[in-house]
Design a protein around this motif. Sequence first.
Motif, PDB file in Angstrom:
ATOM      1  N   SER A 290       0.832  -1.207   0.000  1.00 51.43           N
ATOM      2  CA  SER A 290       0.000   0.000   0.000  1.00 51.43           C
ATOM      3  C   SER A 290       0.862   1.250   0.000  1.00 51.43           C
ATOM      4  O   SER A 290       0.515   2.254  -0.651  1.00 51.43           O
ATOM      5  CB  SER A 290      -0.935  -0.001   1.209  1.00 51.43           C
ATOM      6  N   GLU A 291       1.998   1.212   0.684  1.00 49.32           N
ATOM      7  CA  GLU A 291       2.917   2.348   0.685  1.00 49.32           C
ATOM      8  C   GLU A 291       3.601   2.490  -0.670  1.00 49.32           C
ATOM      9  O   GLU A 291       3.890   3.611  -1.108  1.00 49.32           O
ATOM     10  CB  GLU A 291       3.938   2.180   1.817  1.00 49.32           C
ATOM     11  N   LYS A 293       2.130   1.899  -3.493  1.00 54.06           N
ATOM     12  CA  LYS A 293       1.132   2.572  -4.321  1.00 54.06           C
ATOM     13  C   LYS A 293       1.111   4.069  -4.036  1.00 54.06           C
ATOM     14  O   LYS A 293       0.972   4.884  -4.957  1.00 54.06           O
ATOM     15  CB  LYS A 293      -0.242   1.954  -4.077  1.00 54.06           C
ATOM     16  N   GLN A 294       1.259   4.435  -2.774  1.00 54.02           N
ATOM     17  CA  GLN A 294       1.306   5.859  -2.421  1.00 54.02           C
ATOM     18  C   GLN A 294       2.520   6.536  -3.039  1.00 54.02           C
ATOM     19  O   GLN A 294       2.433   7.672  -3.517  1.00 54.02           O
ATOM     20  CB  GLN A 294       1.333   6.025  -0.896  1.00 54.02           C
TER      21      GLN A 294
END
Length: 305
Positions: A290-291, A293-294
């Motif tokens: 998820s990080e 993707k950020q």
Amino acid sequence: MNFSRENTLASISNGLLSFPITDFDSQGRFDRESYQDRLKWFVSHEISAVFVAGGTGEFFSLSLEDFRDVVTTAVETIGGQLPVIASAGQSVEMAKAQAKIAEEAGADGILLMPPYLTECPQDGLVDYAREVCNSTSINVIYYNRGNGIMNAEAVQQLADACPNLIGLKDGKGDIQALNKIVKTVGDRLAYIGGVPTAEIFAEAYLSIGVNTYSSAVFNFVPDMASTFYKALRAGEHKTVKAITRDFFIPFVDLRDQKKGYAVSLIKLGADIIGKPAGKVRAPLVMPSESERKQLIDLINVAKQY
């Protein structure tokens, strides 16, 4: 050493400074070929000096053999195009050994890291740095960070004692204390901004006469990093404000989600743009999916600049 003291001093006083990550293979070993390619890519951009095996380069995780390989590869690859500064530190004797390796490899200087772990009095810090400076003929930049923070009086004492001390890199971000050092020691030294994601402090640094800083994000958004630095120096406040708002503030927020991400996110960013350097070594860890993707979103933002 390919550059004179005067030329090295000029290079670290103005212009964007690059701190490349260190390449590891799938087994966590130093990857010379990949590192050579990275350095060639680095020097194809507008930078003024290359700091190898630094904090962003996981200096704290390198064996002495790794360190020798990294510095030797950097000097051979860059080949006198720009000054090459290696790191040293941990203890007096270890720092002396690293300084000797850097000098023998042909590096133009060392960035002297803080001593390992222990709390340090000011006179002890001066002794630590003086012993290392006196052990080498190459240039020394003192990294004022962690448990190795000197006050203005101590920096002045060190500068008076060691002719080969040419600079001080700030790693704390205490502008009042740094301003006192700058105003006390004056142009005897060059001053470098060196807090994690130094761009977030860039305007404050510039206001007290610190003209340059170490850019970690240059490892994966070099064009934006250069645009930001040029805008800063040209007084283009609108551009500086926009990049700070759109990229650096969100990046710092992401960085602060876990300790060590000031390095881990840089390696992740390099991987995202197709210039992988392997994973970080323990005790650091790589960011989550998820990080990732950020960070991809932020890289896309950077492309606008």
